[in-house]
Design a protein around this motif. Sequence first.
Motif, mmCIF file in Angstrom:
data_model
loop_
_atom_site.group_PDB
_atom_site.id
_atom_site.type_symbol
_atom_site.label_atom_id
_atom_site.label_comp_id
_atom_site.label_asym_id
_atom_site.label_seq_id
_atom_site.Cartn_x
_atom_site.Cartn_y
_atom_site.Cartn_z
ATOM 1 N N ALA A 23 14.468 -52.321 63.670
ATOM 2 C CA ALA A 23 16.128 -53.152 62.924
ATOM 3 C C ALA A 23 16.630 -52.912 63.663
ATOM 4 C CB ALA A 23 15.997 -52.936 61.571
ATOM 5 N N ARG A 24 17.628 -51.512 63.690
ATOM 6 C CA ARG A 24 18.495 -51.421 63.904
ATOM 7 C C ARG A 24 18.714 -51.504 65.520
ATOM 8 N NH1 ARG A 24 21.455 -47.668 61.653
ATOM 9 N NH2 ARG A 24 20.554 -46.145 59.571
ATOM 10 N N LEU A 122 10.143 -63.602 55.768
ATOM 11 C CA LEU A 122 9.620 -64.022 56.771
ATOM 12 C C LEU A 122 9.204 -65.807 56.261
ATOM 13 C CD1 LEU A 122 7.419 -61.127 58.397
ATOM 14 C CD2 LEU A 122 9.935 -62.673 58.878
ATOM 15 N N HIS A 123 8.352 -66.164 55.226
ATOM 16 C CA HIS A 123 8.144 -67.280 54.416
ATOM 17 C C HIS A 123 10.190 -68.524 54.416
ATOM 18 C CE1 HIS A 123 6.115 -70.652 52.631
ATOM 19 N NE2 HIS A 123 6.815 -70.889 52.139
ATOM 20 N N THR A 124 10.389 -68.101 54.329
ATOM 21 C CA THR A 124 12.047 -68.727 54.155
ATOM 22 C C THR A 124 12.566 -68.638 55.089
ATOM 23 O OG1 THR A 124 12.948 -67.258 52.875
ATOM 24 C CG2 THR A 124 11.895 -68.227 51.642
ATOM 25 N N GLY A 125 12.342 -68.212 56.430
ATOM 26 C CA GLY A 125 13.079 -68.336 57.690
ATOM 27 C C GLY A 125 14.543 -67.008 58.003
ATOM 28 N N LEU A 126 14.564 -66.233 56.917
ATOM 29 C CA LEU A 126 15.964 -65.111 57.390
ATOM 30 C C LEU A 126 16.248 -64.957 57.882
ATOM 31 C CD1 LEU A 126 18.534 -64.417 55.623
ATOM 32 C CD2 LEU A 126 16.256 -62.360 54.876
ATOM 33 N N LEU A 127 15.501 -64.858 58.570
ATOM 34 C CA LEU A 127 15.254 -64.294 60.272
ATOM 35 C C LEU A 127 16.013 -64.992 60.799
ATOM 36 C CD1 LEU A 127 14.545 -62.094 62.938
ATOM 37 C CD2 LEU A 127 12.252 -62.702 62.906
ATOM 38 N N GLU A 128 15.461 -66.428 60.953
ATOM 39 C CA GLU A 128 16.243 -66.927 62.351
ATOM 40 C C GLU A 128 17.749 -67.694 61.417
ATOM 41 O OE1 GLU A 128 11.880 -67.381 63.015
ATOM 42 O OE2 GLU A 128 12.996 -67.248 60.547
ATOM 43 N N ARG A 129 17.787 -67.509 59.910
ATOM 44 C CA ARG A 129 19.061 -68.575 59.617
ATOM 45 C C ARG A 129 20.068 -67.064 59.878
ATOM 46 N NH1 ARG A 129 16.743 -69.544 55.456
ATOM 47 N NH2 ARG A 129 17.607 -67.643 54.131
ATOM 48 N N ASN A 130 19.644 -66.363 59.448
ATOM 49 C CA ASN A 130 21.008 -65.080 59.433
ATOM 50 C C ASN A 130 19.857 -63.859 59.865
ATOM 51 O OD1 ASN A 130 22.945 -63.274 59.309
ATOM 52 N ND2 ASN A 130 23.547 -64.319 57.110
ATOM 53 N N PRO A 131 19.880 -63.851 61.411
ATOM 54 C CA PRO A 131 19.286 -62.423 61.689
ATOM 55 C C PRO A 131 20.005 -60.946 61.142
ATOM 56 C CG PRO A 131 20.329 -63.319 63.487
ATOM 57 C CD PRO A 131 20.592 -64.307 61.912
ATOM 58 N N GLY A 132 21.253 -60.900 61.111
ATOM 59 C CA GLY A 132 21.576 -60.049 61.522
ATOM 60 C C GLY A 132 21.592 -60.131 59.670
ATOM 61 N N GLU A 133 21.892 -60.489 58.185
ATOM 62 C CA GLU A 133 21.146 -60.610 57.482
ATOM 63 C C GLU A 133 20.075 -59.626 56.903
ATOM 64 O OE1 GLU A 133 20.892 -62.838 53.030
ATOM 65 O OE2 GLU A 133 22.053 -63.248 54.381
ATOM 66 N N PHE A 134 19.065 -60.310 57.744
ATOM 67 C CA PHE A 134 17.629 -59.680 57.684
ATOM 68 C C PHE A 134 17.646 -58.123 57.954
ATOM 69 C CE2 PHE A 134 13.702 -59.361 59.818
ATOM 70 C CZ PHE A 134 13.273 -58.865 58.995
ATOM 71 N N PHE A 135 17.982 -57.851 58.981
ATOM 72 C CA PHE A 135 17.709 -56.305 59.808
ATOM 73 C C PHE A 135 19.155 -55.460 58.719
ATOM 74 C CE2 PHE A 135 17.556 -59.061 64.197
ATOM 75 C CZ PHE A 135 16.503 -58.532 63.756
ATOM 76 N N GLU A 136 19.935 -56.214 57.905
ATOM 77 C CA GLU A 136 20.662 -55.248 56.761
ATOM 78 C C GLU A 136 19.850 -55.153 56.270
ATOM 79 O OE1 GLU A 136 23.087 -53.403 57.234
ATOM 80 O OE2 GLU A 136 23.258 -53.729 58.927
ATOM 81 N N TRP A 137 18.239 -56.215 55.287
ATOM 82 C CA TRP A 137 17.785 -55.993 54.334
ATOM 83 C C TRP A 137 16.950 -54.021 54.401
ATOM 84 C CZ3 TRP A 137 12.163 -56.339 54.807
ATOM 85 C CH2 TRP A 137 12.267 -56.664 53.184
ATOM 86 N N VAL A 138 16.711 -54.054 55.827
ATOM 87 C CA VAL A 138 15.685 -53.577 56.457
ATOM 88 C C VAL A 138 16.032 -52.558 56.070
ATOM 89 C CG1 VAL A 138 13.377 -53.133 58.494
ATOM 90 C CG2 VAL A 138 13.673 -55.488 57.765
ATOM 91 N N SER A 227 26.154 -46.896 67.329
ATOM 92 C CA SER A 227 25.824 -47.986 66.137
ATOM 93 C C SER A 227 24.502 -47.990 65.879
ATOM 94 C CB SER A 227 26.502 -49.360 66.272
ATOM 95 O OG SER A 227 28.030 -49.302 65.888
ATOM 96 N N SER A 228 24.024 -48.090 66.783
ATOM 97 C CA SER A 228 22.022 -47.853 66.917
ATOM 98 C C SER A 228 21.541 -47.092 65.764
ATOM 99 C CB SER A 228 21.367 -48.342 68.143
ATOM 100 O OG SER A 228 21.521 -47.130 68.505
ATOM 101 N N VAL A 229 22.018 -45.640 65.905
ATOM 102 C CA VAL A 229 21.790 -44.713 65.745
ATOM 103 C C VAL A 229 22.619 -44.574 64.599
ATOM 104 C CG1 VAL A 229 20.617 -43.969 67.562
ATOM 105 C CG2 VAL A 229 22.515 -43.234 67.424
ATOM 106 N N SER A 230 23.206 -45.039 63.560
ATOM 107 C CA SER A 230 24.443 -44.508 62.896
ATOM 108 C C SER A 230 25.337 -43.777 63.400
ATOM 109 C CB SER A 230 24.042 -44.701 61.202
ATOM 110 O OG SER A 230 23.198 -45.675 60.785
ATOM 111 N N GLY A 231 25.512 -43.487 64.744
ATOM 112 C CA GLY A 231 26.935 -42.308 64.933
ATOM 113 C C GLY A 231 27.924 -42.621 65.391
#
Length: 336
Positions: A23-24, A122-138, A227-231
């Motif tokens: 996700a990062r 995944l069923h409601t399409g969060l990845l397609e609708r707002n990928p940034g929010e999906f990755f933050e959730w992961v 940023s990908s490693v919170s550094g």
Amino acid sequence: MLSRTADNLFWMCRYIERAENTARMLDVNLQMSLLPQDPQTREGSWLGVLRISELQGLYQSKYTAISPHDVLQYMVRDPENPSSIYSCMRAARENARAVRGSLTTEVWETYNTTWLELLKHLHTGLLERNPGEFFEWVKFRSHLARGVTIGTMLEDEALYFLRIGMHLERADNTARMLDVKFHERGGNGAQGAFQNGSQNEAQEIRTEPTGTAALQSEFYRWSALLSSVSGLEIYRKVYRDVITPDRVAELLILHGDMPRSLLASMRAVADDLARVSNQRSTETERRAGMLCAELQYGRVEDILDSGLHQYLDHFLDRINDLGNRISQDFLVPLSA
């Protein structure tokens, strides 16, 4: 502890850590793709995502071209991709279910709820609708699982095997991220790779870019990697200066106070291996200790002079060897 229980605990934490790392990586790459780029650079960046997980061959067997949409779908949703977020969270939950008796109720509920919420998103399409929010959730669910584990588990062998899996996976991912990103810098687009000798590589890494556009490109590239490693914030606190490639390498390899550095990860692996030591693990502990000592007393100048790619490639070989030895020493039944 039973070998099969240790195995489930080890892989449970490795898989949730792998989902977070994926996700990062995807989140940062998606953000970088919004910057002005030529098509070759953009394709090379998304191919780099596949190269980090060594999945370019499997991807190319299913898709005819490298595109952000297809890479995202493959790395998030595809159940046939063993490193997709879907596959990792499914495996983490199944391993947790197999050892519910060794986990606290809070830990099991966290893993189970994470899996159920993933299916909903995944069923409601969060990845397609707002990928940034999906990755933050992961990332948040991984942080939550880690915090609940540390905050509710008894400090015994179960927790030690969980931490060994987490830190081994983290070291592997940080090394792969560094290797691929430095390859991208030294190569050309999708096919970029270091082709020069070790001294040329060190010189290339230390060479300052020229011109305003080049400086901005370098800044965003290394900021994205950090940023990908919170550094990124840690880098600013440690160096208080401009971002340079050699300092990025030093922070992510040799800085023991950086949580996702190779040294911090290997130090944690060595410490927990000592806590679960058995009659078969002496050589594994010795190799983990040697790798930790080399990182603790290493210098970034020596690493760059000998060749960063060669160093990281050798490090990954040693990490894989450690993983195999841990399986043989602790996770495989004695009768096997």
